[in-house]
Design a protein around this motif. Sequence first.
Motif, PDB file in Angstrom:
ATOM      1  N   VAL A  57       0.842  -1.202   0.000  1.00  0.00           N
ATOM      2  CA  VAL A  57       0.000   0.000   0.000  1.00  0.00           C
ATOM      3  C   VAL A  57       0.874   1.247   0.000  1.00  0.00           C
ATOM      4  N   ILE A  58       1.888   1.274   0.853  1.00  0.00           N
ATOM      5  CA  ILE A  58       2.772   2.443   0.938  1.00  0.00           C
ATOM      6  C   ILE A  58       3.480   2.686  -0.391  1.00  0.00           C
ATOM      7  N   CYS A  59       3.992   1.634  -0.994  1.00  0.00           N
ATOM      8  CA  CYS A  59       4.685   1.783  -2.289  1.00  0.00           C
ATOM      9  C   CYS A  59       3.728   2.254  -3.367  1.00  0.00           C
ATOM     10  N   TRP A  60       2.539   1.694  -3.390  1.00  0.00           N
ATOM     11  CA  TRP A  60       1.547   2.089  -4.386  1.00  0.00           C
ATOM     12  C   TRP A  60       1.174   3.559  -4.212  1.00  0.00           C
TER      13      TRP A  60
ATOM     14  N   VAL B 228      -7.941   4.539   5.776  1.00  0.00           N
ATOM     15  CA  VAL B 228      -7.270   4.376   7.072  1.00  0.00           C
ATOM     16  C   VAL B 228      -8.271   4.540   8.207  1.00  0.00           C
ATOM     17  N   LEU B 229      -9.131   5.551   8.128  1.00  0.00           N
ATOM     18  CA  LEU B 229     -10.125   5.741   9.184  1.00  0.00           C
ATOM     19  C   LEU B 229     -11.089   4.560   9.272  1.00  0.00           C
ATOM     20  N   LEU B 230     -11.513   4.036   8.140  1.00  0.00           N
ATOM     21  CA  LEU B 230     -12.416   2.882   8.153  1.00  0.00           C
ATOM     22  C   LEU B 230     -11.750   1.663   8.765  1.00  0.00           C
ATOM     23  N   VAL B 231     -10.496   1.403   8.410  1.00  0.00           N
ATOM     24  CA  VAL B 231      -9.797   0.216   8.904  1.00  0.00           C
ATOM     25  C   VAL B 231      -9.511   0.334  10.405  1.00  0.00           C
ATOM     26  N   VAL B 232      -9.095   1.496  10.838  1.00  0.00           N
ATOM     27  CA  VAL B 232      -8.727   1.665  12.236  1.00  0.00           C
ATOM     28  C   VAL B 232      -9.964   1.773  13.146  1.00  0.00           C
ATOM     29  N   LEU B 233     -10.957   2.571  12.733  1.00  0.00           N
ATOM     30  CA  LEU B 233     -12.108   2.815  13.591  1.00  0.00           C
ATOM     31  C   LEU B 233     -13.222   1.783  13.441  1.00  0.00           C
TER      32      LEU B 233
ATOM     33  N   PHE C 226       2.730  -3.066  -7.364  1.00  0.00           N
ATOM     34  CA  PHE C 226       2.346  -2.827  -5.969  1.00  0.00           C
ATOM     35  C   PHE C 226       0.842  -2.699  -5.816  1.00  0.00           C
ATOM     36  N   ALA C 227       0.177  -2.177  -6.830  1.00  0.00           N
ATOM     37  CA  ALA C 227      -1.282  -2.132  -6.807  1.00  0.00           C
ATOM     38  C   ALA C 227      -1.843  -3.554  -6.783  1.00  0.00           C
ATOM     39  N   VAL C 228      -1.286  -4.411  -7.612  1.00  0.00           N
ATOM     40  CA  VAL C 228      -1.731  -5.811  -7.656  1.00  0.00           C
ATOM     41  C   VAL C 228      -1.432  -6.502  -6.333  1.00  0.00           C
ATOM     42  N   LEU C 229      -0.228  -6.299  -5.811  1.00  0.00           N
ATOM     43  CA  LEU C 229       0.145  -6.931  -4.536  1.00  0.00           C
ATOM     44  C   LEU C 229      -0.732  -6.438  -3.391  1.00  0.00           C
ATOM     45  N   THR C 230      -1.090  -5.173  -3.406  1.00  0.00           N
ATOM     46  CA  THR C 230      -1.987  -4.636  -2.380  1.00  0.00           C
ATOM     47  C   THR C 230      -3.297  -5.406  -2.377  1.00  0.00           C
ATOM     48  N   ILE C 231      -3.852  -5.628  -3.550  1.00  0.00           N
ATOM     49  CA  ILE C 231      -5.134  -6.328  -3.658  1.00  0.00           C
ATOM     50  C   ILE C 231      -4.983  -7.802  -3.293  1.00  0.00           C
TER      51      ILE C 231
ATOM     52  N   GLY D 119     -12.264   2.492  -6.440  1.00  0.00           N
ATOM     53  CA  GLY D 119     -12.030   3.837  -6.965  1.00  0.00           C
ATOM     54  C   GLY D 119     -10.556   4.101  -7.216  1.00  0.00           C
ATOM     55  N   LEU D 120      -9.698   3.650  -6.300  1.00  0.00           N
ATOM     56  CA  LEU D 120      -8.254   3.820  -6.480  1.00  0.00           C
ATOM     57  C   LEU D 120      -7.728   3.021  -7.671  1.00  0.00           C
TER      58      LEU D 120
END
Length: 139
Positions: free
Chosen positions: A12-15, A131-136, A55-60, A89-90
């Motif tokens: 995710v960070i690399c993407w 990030v807000l959805l995942v954390v909260l 990295f987009a593919v690896l993220t998914i 969307g991303l």
Amino acid sequence: MLWLKAFHIIAVICWFAGIFYLPRLFVYHAMAEDQATRNHLKTMERKLYRFISPFAVLTIVFGALLVAPNIDYYLQAGWLHLKLLFVIGLVAYHLYCGHLVKIFANDNNQRQHVFYRWFNEAPVIALFAIVLLVVLKPF
């Protein structure tokens, strides 16, 4: 599971690093007045897009592997459904960036740098939301 999560975060960070920088290159490209600068930016855009696409593919892939063991829970998690909409969307944004790379490569850009400055903000909104959805996990 922690290894998968770590690799997911790294991907995710690399993407995102690339998805933040590529539209900035579009801004510079749209402003460039000499052909040498435009040619240099074409190379940078093409190489960056090729670098971030895996990295987009690896993220998914890593994200799907994280969800798979607890699929029953995640099917009920409304926050994940909304997160996945942002991820879709991303992915669409990423693919559109690839389209723009081709447009710039062929010297067919018709937009001004201001468009690309605004275009550059979309992944920031998605990042905050995800990030807000995942954390909260609000719902």
